[in-house]
Enzyme design. Sequence first.
Site, short mmCIF file in Angstrom:
data_model
loop_
_atom_site.label_atom_id
_atom_site.label_comp_id
_atom_site.label_asym_id
_atom_site.label_seq_id
_atom_site.Cartn_x
_atom_site.Cartn_y
_atom_site.Cartn_z
N ARG A 38 0.81 -1.24 0.00
CA ARG A 38 0.00 0.00 0.00
C ARG A 38 0.84 1.28 0.00
O ARG A 38 0.34 2.35 0.34
CB ARG A 38 -0.97 0.02 1.18
CG ARG A 38 -1.94 -1.12 1.17
CD ARG A 38 -3.18 -0.80 1.99
NE ARG A 38 -4.12 -1.90 1.95
CZ ARG A 38 -4.20 -2.86 2.88
NH1 ARG A 38 -3.39 -2.82 3.91
NH2 ARG A 38 -5.07 -3.82 2.77
N LYS B 106 4.18 11.66 -10.60
CA LYS B 106 3.44 10.77 -11.50
C LYS B 106 4.24 9.49 -11.69
O LYS B 106 5.43 9.54 -12.03
CB LYS B 106 3.22 11.42 -12.87
CG LYS B 106 2.12 12.48 -12.88
CD LYS B 106 1.89 12.95 -14.30
CE LYS B 106 0.83 14.01 -14.38
NZ LYS B 106 0.65 14.52 -15.76
N GLU C 164 11.64 18.50 -23.35
CA GLU C 164 10.92 18.95 -22.15
C GLU C 164 11.46 20.29 -21.66
O GLU C 164 10.73 21.09 -21.08
CB GLU C 164 11.01 17.87 -21.05
CG GLU C 164 10.52 16.48 -21.46
CD GLU C 164 8.99 16.30 -21.55
OE1 GLU C 164 8.26 17.32 -21.42
OE2 GLU C 164 8.54 15.16 -21.79
N LYS D 113 8.93 23.31 -13.24
CA LYS D 113 8.04 22.17 -13.01
C LYS D 113 7.55 22.16 -11.56
O LYS D 113 6.37 21.91 -11.28
CB LYS D 113 8.74 20.84 -13.36
CG LYS D 113 7.83 19.66 -13.03
CD LYS D 113 7.82 18.53 -13.98
CE LYS D 113 6.65 17.58 -13.65
NZ LYS D 113 6.71 16.31 -14.28
N GLU E 88 -3.27 17.51 -11.04
CA GLU E 88 -3.64 17.86 -12.41
C GLU E 88 -5.15 18.10 -12.57
O GLU E 88 -5.78 17.61 -13.51
CB GLU E 88 -3.16 16.77 -13.39
CG GLU E 88 -3.09 17.29 -14.82
CD GLU E 88 -2.47 16.28 -15.77
OE1 GLU E 88 -1.27 15.99 -15.63
OE2 GLU E 88 -3.18 15.81 -16.67
N ARG F 133 -1.73 22.20 -13.84
CA ARG F 133 -0.69 21.23 -14.23
C ARG F 133 -0.88 20.73 -15.65
O ARG F 133 0.06 20.23 -16.27
CB ARG F 133 -0.67 20.05 -13.24
CG ARG F 133 0.48 19.09 -13.53
CD ARG F 133 0.74 18.10 -12.43
NE ARG F 133 1.81 17.19 -12.82
CZ ARG F 133 2.41 16.34 -12.01
NH1 ARG F 133 2.05 16.27 -10.75
NH2 ARG F 133 3.38 15.55 -12.44
N ASN G 158 1.29 19.27 -20.17
CA ASN G 158 0.95 18.29 -21.21
C ASN G 158 1.07 18.89 -22.61
O ASN G 158 0.72 18.21 -23.60
CB ASN G 158 -0.46 17.75 -20.99
CG ASN G 158 -0.55 16.92 -19.72
OD1 ASN G 158 0.42 16.27 -19.35
ND2 ASN G 158 -1.69 16.98 -19.05
N HIS H 19 1.99 16.73 -25.57
CA HIS H 19 1.92 15.33 -25.15
C HIS H 19 0.69 14.60 -25.68
O HIS H 19 0.71 13.37 -25.73
CB HIS H 19 1.97 15.23 -23.63
CG HIS H 19 3.35 15.42 -23.08
ND1 HIS H 19 4.08 16.57 -23.26
CD2 HIS H 19 4.17 14.59 -22.35
CE1 HIS H 19 5.26 16.46 -22.67
NE2 HIS H 19 5.34 15.26 -22.12
N HIS I 103 2.24 11.56 -27.24
CA HIS I 103 2.02 10.18 -26.76
C HIS I 103 1.45 9.31 -27.87
O HIS I 103 1.82 8.15 -28.02
CB HIS I 103 1.06 10.18 -25.57
CG HIS I 103 1.73 10.52 -24.26
ND1 HIS I 103 1.02 10.82 -23.13
CD2 HIS I 103 3.03 10.57 -23.91
CE1 HIS I 103 1.86 11.05 -22.13
NE2 HIS I 103 3.09 10.92 -22.58
N HIS J 185 10.61 9.09 -26.28
CA HIS J 185 9.55 9.93 -25.73
C HIS J 185 9.80 11.41 -26.07
O HIS J 185 8.91 12.11 -26.55
CB HIS J 185 9.50 9.73 -24.20
CG HIS J 185 8.50 10.61 -23.53
ND1 HIS J 185 7.15 10.41 -23.63
CD2 HIS J 185 8.66 11.72 -22.76
CE1 HIS J 185 6.50 11.35 -22.94
NE2 HIS J 185 7.40 12.16 -22.40
#
Length: 375
Positions: free
Chosen positions: A131, A153, A195, A240, A250, A254, A258, A261, A265, A277
Amino acid sequence: MTGAPSGNATVELRTISLPGYDVTVGRGALAMAGAIAATTTRAHHYAIVSDEHVAPLYAQRVRDAVARVLPDAKLTLLLVPAGEEHKTRELWAQLTDQLLASGAGRDTTVIALGGGVIGDLAGFVAATYMRGIPVVQLPTTLLAMVDASVGGKTAVDTPAGKNLVGAFHPPAAVIADPDTLGTLTLRELRAGFAEVVKHGVVADAVYFANVEAAVPRLAAERGAGDAALVEIVARSVEIKASVVAADERENGQRKILNFGHTLGHAIELVSGYRLLHGEAVAIGMALEARLAERLGIAAGGTAARVVAALEAAMLPATFPHRMDPRDVLEATRADKKARGGAVEYALPVRIGEMSAQAGRWSVAVPDEDVLAVLD
Ligand code: NAD
Ligand code: GLY
């Protein structure tokens, strides 16, 4: 900036704080891994997760740094094959089983030593193991230093798309040592500049201009110890960090991170991960900047500047001619950013400012506009 003793040398470190953890940036910072782990997570067992390229280069240094400060702590090294194709549920299960077999309990801390693939995969293992146990991120690519290691993330990919199974699990600490970039291939280093360029576009026009000026030289050589590169890592982390601090989950701001992206992606997935990437995100930013101009959101000339900065970093900035635009459009539908079936895009208004129309940080875009920029 602080000077901190590490073994027999003194390293200059910069600390950037987010709610709950610090990012330490500086040449030689890897030697501080033990001291930082000891103050943030004082575990009985440190499980270093790394890949076949990074572990032979840096794992012993990390082991030594931890053993020096925490001589009684158990240290294990868990190795995975390198590459995006291994950021999977299968590798997550394998690592989890290895931790169970090693007797790791909740007094274990995961140390993610590698690029963004290791950071996301090991971070997701830590997020779910018993957990949730702490993770310390030790990014060793430019992309992971400026982006993937910061913000919490974590995820694995599935055949349906990237990062579709994951969790928010902020690290206990991030330690970015730009000296490790000296062993990175030029292609991987350049991918990280995607980035970096993104951070200029979404938040800071002055930074964008500084990156534009520095990047032709930095992308042409592996200047690991270069002062300009260290500055870039630190400034990108600051940008960031400030966005994540305002909106960790997000729900709003935030989303600006993206930029590039949604298409990036999709292009990365359709390429079968042959594009890195950062390369796919570079193409995605060039196309999404054109989309923003087409929709009347971005000032004229924005896309041209984005493309020029990406090309200066020797990154691709045009739609791959062998790819079918309809495949890419279809792949965007699996994106986590889709809301009520509509695919959403974070788009720039100009360099340094993102669209926040009606308090929303992303916009749904009709398919015909997307296809127009892909064509
Ligand atoms: P990567 O992790 O695949 O690393 C690139 C390659 O470089 C690998 O072969 C690796 O073994 C090698 N390598 C790493 N460090 C090295 C070093 N110092 N010397 C020599 N070789 C080294 O790729 P990446 O670009 O770092 O990360 C991409 C991943 O990050 C993607 O999966 C992407 O989805 C993810 N990402 C996550 C976030 C986030 O917020 N969690 C943000 C951006 C990207
Ligand atoms: N890379 C996007 C984010 O961290 O939110």
